[in-house]
Design a protein around this motif. Structure first.
Motif: not given
Length: 169
Positions: A106-124
């Motif tokens: 459940n925590i990860r589901t909430q995180y995904r919704a919030a992170s969708k717009s901020v995941v970037t190349e820094g995700s490496r």
């Protein structure tokens, strides 16, 4: 309707009776709360499971790292997030505690919704941290593996906060 109620119970939708469901807008405080919850679960579970990770588990975890890298190379952030979620949830599921696994999911589901717009190349960076974690596991250096994942979570909240500031949320 059942799917909407499930999303509502996970905190992803709000329900206004006789009107309908609406997406919940998360702010920086919500993200911090999610990360603190995530960190509590990971800090409890990882010391209990790292020394019991089997070769089959390692194969699965390395496969998720490969999926993350491919997704980044392809610019597919949904696949990236799927692989990241699978990597972390798999580790938590190794404890075989259904309630804790559901809570973490459940925590990860909430995180995904919030992170969708901020995941970037820094995700490496988190991918490299996953690789470092697995290298320590492969070498039987379990305390170092736990330390890298602790730092991974601490750094992730900083990256998320920076992302929120960058996009003006």
């Amino acid at each position: 309707m059942q799917n909407l109620l499930k999303l509502h119970s996970e905190g992803m939708l709000s329900l206004v009776p006789n009107v309908g469901f609406f997406t919940v807008r998360m702010d920086l405080r919500d993200i911090t709360d999610i990360y603190q919850s995530r960190e509590c679960v990971e800090q409890y579970v990882l010391p209990l499971v790292v020394s019991h990770i089997t070769e089959k588990d390692k194969e699965h975890l390395w496969k998720q790292i490969d999926r993350q890298e491919k997704a980044l190379n392809d610019g597919d952030m949904d696949q990236y997030n799927d692989a990241d979620t699978e990597f972390h949830c798999y580790l938590i599921n190794l404890l075989n505690n259904r309630r804790l696994s559901e809570f973490y999911s459940n925590i990860r589901t909430q995180y995904r919704a919030a992170s969708k717009s901020v995941v970037t190349e820094g995700s490496r960076i988190p991918v490299q941290e996953h690789k470092d974690f697995m290298a320590y596991i492969d070498n039987g250096e379990y305390e170092k593996a736990i330390q890298i994942m602790h730092r991974h979570t601490e750094d992730a909240i900083k990256r998320m906060q920076e992302g929120f500031v960058r996009i003006g949320i």
